[in-house]
Scaffold this motif. Sequence first.
Motif, PDB file in Angstrom:
ATOM      1  N   PHE A  54      98.587  67.872  62.838  1.00  0.00           N
ATOM      2  CA  PHE A  54      98.780  69.193  62.230  1.00  0.00           C
ATOM      3  C   PHE A  54      97.935  69.318  60.967  1.00  0.00           C
ATOM      4  N   TYR A  55      97.662  70.581  60.668  1.00  0.00           N
ATOM      5  CA  TYR A  55      96.928  70.913  59.454  1.00  0.00           C
ATOM      6  C   TYR A  55      97.937  71.411  58.433  1.00  0.00           C
ATOM      7  N   ASP A  56      97.770  70.982  57.238  1.00  0.00           N
ATOM      8  CA  ASP A  56      98.642  71.574  56.220  1.00  0.00           C
ATOM      9  C   ASP A  56      98.164  71.150  54.843  1.00  0.00           C
ATOM     10  N   ASN A  57      98.820  71.727  53.823  1.00  0.00           N
ATOM     11  CA  ASN A  57      98.484  71.256  52.494  1.00  0.00           C
ATOM     12  C   ASN A  57      99.416  70.098  52.130  1.00  0.00           C
ATOM     13  N   GLU A  58      99.089  69.471  51.007  1.00  0.00           N
ATOM     14  CA  GLU A  58      99.798  68.224  50.689  1.00  0.00           C
ATOM     15  C   GLU A  58     101.301  68.426  50.486  1.00  0.00           C
ATOM     16  N   THR A  59     101.715  69.562  49.926  1.00  0.00           N
ATOM     17  CA  THR A  59     103.131  69.818  49.657  1.00  0.00           C
ATOM     18  C   THR A  59     103.920  69.816  50.962  1.00  0.00           C
ATOM     19  N   SER A  60     103.441  70.565  51.935  1.00  0.00           N
ATOM     20  CA  SER A  60     104.210  70.625  53.171  1.00  0.00           C
ATOM     21  C   SER A  60     104.152  69.293  53.912  1.00  0.00           C
ATOM     22  N   PHE A  61     103.068  68.533  53.697  1.00  0.00           N
ATOM     23  CA  PHE A  61     102.994  67.204  54.308  1.00  0.00           C
ATOM     24  C   PHE A  61     104.133  66.321  53.783  1.00  0.00           C
ATOM     25  N   GLN A  62     104.344  66.428  52.451  1.00  0.00           N
ATOM     26  CA  GLN A  62     105.456  65.683  51.862  1.00  0.00           C
ATOM     27  C   GLN A  62     106.778  66.100  52.518  1.00  0.00           C
ATOM     28  N   ASP A  63     106.928  67.423  52.670  1.00  0.00           N
ATOM     29  CA  ASP A  63     108.166  67.953  53.281  1.00  0.00           C
ATOM     30  C   ASP A  63     108.356  67.406  54.685  1.00  0.00           C
ATOM     31  N   VAL A  64     107.259  67.372  55.451  1.00  0.00           N
ATOM     32  CA  VAL A  64     107.320  66.892  56.833  1.00  0.00           C
ATOM     33  C   VAL A  64     107.772  65.439  56.853  1.00  0.00           C
ATOM     34  N   LEU A  65     107.161  64.631  55.991  1.00  0.00           N
ATOM     35  CA  LEU A  65     107.499  63.201  55.964  1.00  0.00           C
ATOM     36  C   LEU A  65     108.967  62.994  55.620  1.00  0.00           C
ATOM     37  N   ILE A  66     109.431  63.718  54.597  1.00  0.00           N
ATOM     38  CA  ILE A  66     110.836  63.588  54.169  1.00  0.00           C
ATOM     39  C   ILE A  66     111.776  64.007  55.296  1.00  0.00           C
ATOM     40  N   HIS A  67     111.435  65.147  55.897  1.00  0.00           N
ATOM     41  CA  HIS A  67     112.283  65.683  56.963  1.00  0.00           C
ATOM     42  C   HIS A  67     112.370  64.712  58.148  1.00  0.00           C
ATOM     43  N   LYS A  94     112.162  68.023  65.359  1.00  0.00           N
ATOM     44  CA  LYS A  94     112.317  68.159  63.904  1.00  0.00           C
ATOM     45  C   LYS A  94     111.201  69.013  63.299  1.00  0.00           C
ATOM     46  N   LEU A  95     110.015  68.854  63.862  1.00  0.00           N
ATOM     47  CA  LEU A  95     108.902  69.671  63.358  1.00  0.00           C
ATOM     48  C   LEU A  95     109.110  71.140  63.702  1.00  0.00           C
ATOM     49  N   ASN A 153     111.821  61.507  58.090  1.00  0.00           N
ATOM     50  CA  ASN A 153     112.485  60.290  57.618  1.00  0.00           C
ATOM     51  C   ASN A 153     114.001  60.475  57.584  1.00  0.00           C
ATOM     52  N   GLN A 154     114.402  61.647  57.074  1.00  0.00           N
ATOM     53  CA  GLN A 154     115.838  61.932  56.980  1.00  0.00           C
ATOM     54  C   GLN A 154     116.489  62.020  58.355  1.00  0.00           C
ATOM     55  N   ASN A 155     115.678  62.324  59.377  1.00  0.00           N
ATOM     56  CA  ASN A 155     116.212  62.481  60.726  1.00  0.00           C
ATOM     57  C   ASN A 155     115.879  61.292  61.617  1.00  0.00           C
ATOM     58  N   ASP A 156     115.683  60.156  60.993  1.00  0.00           N
ATOM     59  CA  ASP A 156     115.483  58.880  61.689  1.00  0.00           C
ATOM     60  C   ASP A 156     114.238  58.826  62.596  1.00  0.00           C
ATOM     61  N   VAL A 157     113.267  59.610  62.233  1.00  0.00           N
ATOM     62  CA  VAL A 157     111.982  59.467  62.951  1.00  0.00           C
ATOM     63  C   VAL A 157     111.070  58.611  62.069  1.00  0.00           C
ATOM     64  N   TYR A 210      96.311  65.798  59.756  1.00  0.00           N
ATOM     65  CA  TYR A 210      97.148  64.592  59.749  1.00  0.00           C
ATOM     66  C   TYR A 210      97.382  64.133  61.171  1.00  0.00           C
ATOM     67  N   PHE A 211      97.260  62.830  61.359  1.00  0.00           N
ATOM     68  CA  PHE A 211      97.512  62.232  62.670  1.00  0.00           C
ATOM     69  C   PHE A 211      98.675  61.240  62.485  1.00  0.00           C
ATOM     70  N   LEU A 212      99.831  61.572  63.025  1.00  0.00           N
ATOM     71  CA  LEU A 212     101.016  60.722  62.824  1.00  0.00           C
ATOM     72  C   LEU A 212     101.369  59.967  64.098  1.00  0.00           C
ATOM     73  N   ASN A 213     101.541  58.657  63.971  1.00  0.00           N
ATOM     74  CA  ASN A 213     102.109  57.865  65.053  1.00  0.00           C
ATOM     75  C   ASN A 213     103.602  57.708  64.753  1.00  0.00           C
ATOM     76  N   VAL A 214     104.435  58.209  65.634  1.00  0.00           N
ATOM     77  CA  VAL A 214     105.883  58.150  65.386  1.00  0.00           C
ATOM     78  C   VAL A 214     106.576  57.282  66.446  1.00  0.00           C
ATOM     79  N   ASN A 215     107.767  56.783  66.103  1.00  0.00           N
ATOM     80  CA  ASN A 215     108.472  55.914  67.058  1.00  0.00           C
ATOM     81  C   ASN A 215     109.153  56.718  68.169  1.00  0.00           C
ATOM     82  N   ASN A 216     109.456  58.028  67.864  1.00  0.00           N
ATOM     83  CA  ASN A 216     110.131  58.841  68.858  1.00  0.00           C
ATOM     84  C   ASN A 216     109.485  60.220  68.868  1.00  0.00           C
ATOM     85  N   LEU A 217     108.608  60.407  69.806  1.00  0.00           N
ATOM     86  CA  LEU A 217     107.802  61.632  69.833  1.00  0.00           C
ATOM     87  C   LEU A 217     108.658  62.876  70.099  1.00  0.00           C
TER      88      LEU A 217
END
Lengths: 372, 294
Positions: B249-262, B231-232, B264-268, B218-225
């Motif tokens: 980062f490498y991961d399976n889809e479940t943890s990817f969901q967790d990463v996105l939620i986490h 958070k990661l 998002n919840q922390n204003d990233v 996964y390659f994520l572009n974030v507003n606040n690195l």
Amino acid sequence: MKLFLFELKKFAWTKKFLIILIALVCSVVFLFIRNVLFQDYAQEQKNEEIALFIETSSSKDSGYTSQLERLGNNEEVEMKQELNLTVLNLARELRNVMATEDDWKTELTVENRLLVAISEYKATGEDYPISDEDISHRIAMNHTLLDLEIPPEFEHYSTAFPNFLKQVVDLFISYSGLIIVLLLIGEIMTREFENRSINLLFTLPLNRTKLILGKYFSALLTSVFTFFFIIAVGALIGKLFGAEGSFAYPVLIEKEGHLYYMSTMDYLQFVVLLFAIMLLFVIALYIYYSLVFKHLLASLLAIIATLIGGYQLGNFINWTPFAWVNPFQYTIPKEAILYQNEHLFYQGISVTLLATLLLVVISILRIKRNFN
Amino acid sequence: MIVQVDNLTKKYKKEWVLQGVQFEINHPQIVAIVGPNGSGKTTLFNCMTNLLSINSGTIKVLEKDYKDTSLFYDVSYLQDNRILYENLTAYDHLQFVCSVMKQPSTKIVEVAKRVGMESYLKKPVQKFSLGMKQHLLLAMAIINNPKLLLMDEPLNGLDPSSAINMRKILLELYEEGTTIMISSHNLDEIDRLTNTIFFMKDGQILEESLKNYNMKQYFLNVNNLAQAKDKLNELSVSYTVNKDDQVVFYDNETSFQDVLIHLNQNDVLVEDIDIKRIGAEKRYLELFERTVSE
């Protein structure tokens, strides 16, 4: 048949094959032009030879005269002087005949008398600038020409159709035929092993026996075509631009210590026959070496060394029965026909054919063992 | 049974290249052979096609002994382009293979069209580019509709559109029931073709099905690195930051969901996501990390 055609295409669809054919045509044309241009030179050489005889005999005559003046009467010297004078007179006569008359029969008759006189003179133990072998060959040839009523041709510069064709066959088949074959088929399997294109054939549903036979017969056909091509070009040029000549023109052969002659036609047939037999053998041997060495240079060196070694061994061992078991005696087919003192020209045919068959079988077994 | 290799060993001089290789392929599939240079991929194919003798073991292909030359009616081996004859045309090659394979001559044009090489069918091979040679090799390999197709580095020299076309053809052949064994260094392409990979290591095969491996990058572009990194770290996710300031980062889809939620919840704010399937690559790195670093 599919593989045979494919292999044939691989041989024929190359620049190398085209270049070889063009080079051969150019060489045959060059040979003919050289013969035409060197007619005068050949005549001049003959005149120079007579002039040399006259000069030699004149000088020897002066020598004998002063010897006799010094020694007084000496039977041996007188006899030699007399024989030398005969030679001198005949040489002068021949020079006159060559200069004044356009009669080849008279010329040959006088030349033979001269050669006999030289031979008698040399029998006294004196030197003369012509070898005994040359004398006997020329006498025999002149006799035959007179008997057959065929005018003589210059051996190396003839423009007569049959004689020129013989020269082409001698040069491009007898002497350089095997080199041409190796140039043509050198890459038959070696390059395929080197660049691994053989793997294409090995990963197709092809019988290994057919693979070897396909390669063998395509190489054979390419070679046969090339040599027929050479003969055809030679014949065409000889027929179109050469003098008529006669295929009965004699070719002298040495057989069991005596001189015989055969017609040019017979000679050509025998040379082509022996070369064809050698061709069968050399292609089989080369395919075998290609399988063993799998490398172009190594295979070429091996076959050249084998051919030269085998041929020299045949010359070295003069034991007549050896000719029955030596498959290398037709490396230069012309020599096998012209010189049959120790063995007859046909003695090696069966062993050469047998060796060919054995090599093909061994090659098939080898390819089956390694790649099956 | 399509292929059965049992305890295959092959020694070159003093070095064992294949050491007790064994595997079975029982149903049509695409199998990739992956391993570093010199790991024995080509040797394995050459042994399977009897181009090389083996030291021990057994090989059965389509229920027949591998030495049976009649196998090649149903087995094709796409080798490197040195097997082509430079002075002959593509047509000459195809015509020959077609006649040996007892296929109708109409197959020549048909297969040339399929591979996309009709325009240079009558050109001599010496005028071919690397890609054109690969096309010809592929055409020769598939002219007999093989049941088993062995391909040694078929993607070498192919431009992107040719590579796409080759992938399409291979997938079509697979759909038609052809088993394909393909060796390649192009792990992206392997990922697009199959989940079944034989990793070759130390002359042995580690059979892998990446079906459940779910390896994605996964390659994520974030507003606040900086915040994203914090958070990661909280999530104990193993990640890197590339030169474009992307969180990778490498991961399976479940943890990817967790990463996105986490995040998002922390204003990233995740502005852009690029996902690359890298199962083969990831597994390759895990298996050969030592070799690669060496």
